[in-house]
Design an enzyme around this catalytic site. Structure first.
Site, short mmCIF file in Angstrom:
data_model
loop_
_atom_site.label_atom_id
_atom_site.label_comp_id
_atom_site.label_asym_id
_atom_site.label_seq_id
_atom_site.Cartn_x
_atom_site.Cartn_y
_atom_site.Cartn_z
CD GLU A 43 38.65 33.38 43.13
OE1 GLU A 43 39.20 33.11 41.96
OE2 GLU A 43 39.10 33.09 44.16
CE LYS A 177 44.83 24.41 47.03
NZ LYS A 177 44.01 25.45 46.34
N1 PSU Z 1 44.57 29.28 45.54
C1 PSU Z 1 43.76 28.32 45.75
N2 PSU Z 1 42.66 28.33 44.57
C2 PSU Z 1 42.35 29.08 43.51
C3 PSU Z 1 43.52 30.23 43.47
C4 PSU Z 1 44.31 30.33 44.47
O1 PSU Z 1 43.81 27.50 46.57
O2 PSU Z 1 41.59 29.00 42.89
C5 PSU Z 1 43.15 31.07 42.41
C6 PSU Z 1 42.58 32.56 42.94
O3 PSU Z 1 41.86 33.04 41.90
C7 PSU Z 1 43.78 33.21 43.24
C8 PSU Z 1 44.94 32.86 41.98
O4 PSU Z 1 43.72 34.71 43.34
O5 PSU Z 1 44.67 31.43 42.06
C9 PSU Z 1 46.19 33.35 42.33
O6 PSU Z 1 47.05 33.08 41.21
P1 PSU Z 1 48.51 33.57 41.07
O7 PSU Z 1 48.98 32.64 42.01
O8 PSU Z 1 48.81 33.36 39.58
O9 PSU Z 1 48.56 35.16 41.31
#
Ligand code: PSU
Ligand code: MN
Length: 325
Positions: A43, A177
């Site tokens: 990604e 996380k």
């Molecule tokens: N969790 C992490 N590092 C990240 C992300 C999530 O520990 O970089 C990023 C990933 O790209 C994930 C996105 O798909 O954040 C999720 O965002 P949201 O919670 O807005 O869906």
């Protein structure tokens, strides 16, 4: 509308061809695909929004090299110039890593950023969609999005989870996380039929720490076993992703008590500042990074590299189980 029989059973073939016309493969990715070498998707949100420059670009290159060393071909995915790019050059990685204003692209955002020709960094959900279009079965990331703490009020549930429910790509990660409600995240995945596999331990990993305190659904340490599980799911027509959790290497793990305290602080600050929507996750990641004075970055880099090794081995094993392989 008339359809010519092409050996496929529905109109989705035409739809998929149309969707594929938005893809541009890099030369190394096209060569690997032609040679039948397995691909591993990566990604770009982790590059543009997850880590600071220049560590982001350096890590992206090192992760790609690790995957190549194991015999698979890395395909970092991003939106550039109105096309979905499958595989990026060094210059393109640099562009994403330095830009500072790339869009964060999940399922909802894909058409907007493609149509406008903007620079887009794909999330887990966005990358899964593009990987599936490109025929890539394995995708390596750091951590997946999930159900946020307090989601019963905020409704903040990452689109990553719905994507896992519908798009058939195996996602290798270091769990989720602890900024998230991990118990609810696992419940949500169960409801939507997404199996959570764990490699190397019984429990689901918690990104900075190895143990989330919650069991994964199935422990499968061996890539051949993982591949058999995943192929069986897809052979049965059970569309959707599989999560493969791999804990951060012991030496790079952070103390759980410290991460818990910092997470609570970052969550309180997000609440006070009224942060909502797609800004929540980047805000929490940036605050934790600042509060650990960059130590969390070393952990982040170590876990992504471990995931890359696990993902590359899975891609090799999965390629052997392909019909006709
Ligand atoms: N969790 C992490 N590092 C990240 C992300 C999530 O520990 O970089 C990023 C990933 O790209 C994930 C996105 O798909 O954040 C999720 O965002 P949201 O919670 O807005 O869906
Ligand atoms: Mn969200």
């Amino acid at each position: 509308m008339l359809h010519t029989w092409t050996g496929h059973t529905d109109e989705s073939t035409d739809m998929t061809d149309l969707a594929r016309s938005w893809l541009i493969h890099s030369a190394p990715v096209a060569a690997a695909q032609a040679a039948g070498r397995p691909l591993v998707a990566l990604e770009s949100t982790i590059i543009a929004h997850g880590m600071p420059y220049p560590e982001n670009v350096r890590t992206a290159r090192e992760v790609e090299a690790l995957i190549r060393d194991i015999g698979a071909e890395p395909a970092t995915i991003a939106l550039i110039g109105g096309r979905i790019r499958i595989g990026l050059s060094d210059d393109e990685l640099e562009l994403l890593g330095r830009s500072g204003d790339a869009h964060k692209v999940s399922r909802r955002d894909l058409p907007a950023v493609l149509a406008s020709g903007g620079l887009g960094a794909t999330t887990v959900a966005g990358t899964m969609i593009c990987a599936a279009l490109a025929g890539i079965e394995v995708f390596v990331t750091g951590g997946i999005g999930g159900v946020h703490r307090g989601a019963e009020v905020s409704f903040d549930i990452s689109a990553d989870l719905q994507e896992l429910a519908r798009t058939s790509v195996a996602v290798v990660c270091a769990g989720a996380k602890s900024i998230l409600d991990i118990a609810l995240t696992l419940e949500y995945l169960e409801t939507h039929g997404v199996p959570v596999l764990s490699c190397g331990q019984d429990n689901f990993a918690a990104f900075y720490t190895r143990d989330s305190g919650f069991r994964a659904d199935f422990r499968l340490d061996d890539p051949a076993q993982q591949a058999r599980f995943i192929r069986t799911k897809w052979d049965l027509g059970l569309a959707g992703g599989v999560v493969l959790s791999t804990p951060v290497p012991q030496a790079a793990e952070m103390p759980a008590a410290e991460i818990d305290a910092l997470t609570r602080q970052a969550l309180a600050e997000a609440g006070e500042q009224g942060i909502t929507g797609k800004a929540v996750t980047p805000f929490l990641l940036a605050r934790i990074k600042a509060l650990t004075a960059g130590r969390s970055l070393a952990t982040n880099i170590a876990l992504v590299k471990r995931n890359a090794e696990v993902g590359a081995r899975l891609a090799l094993a999965l390629a052997k189980t392909k019909p006709g392989a």
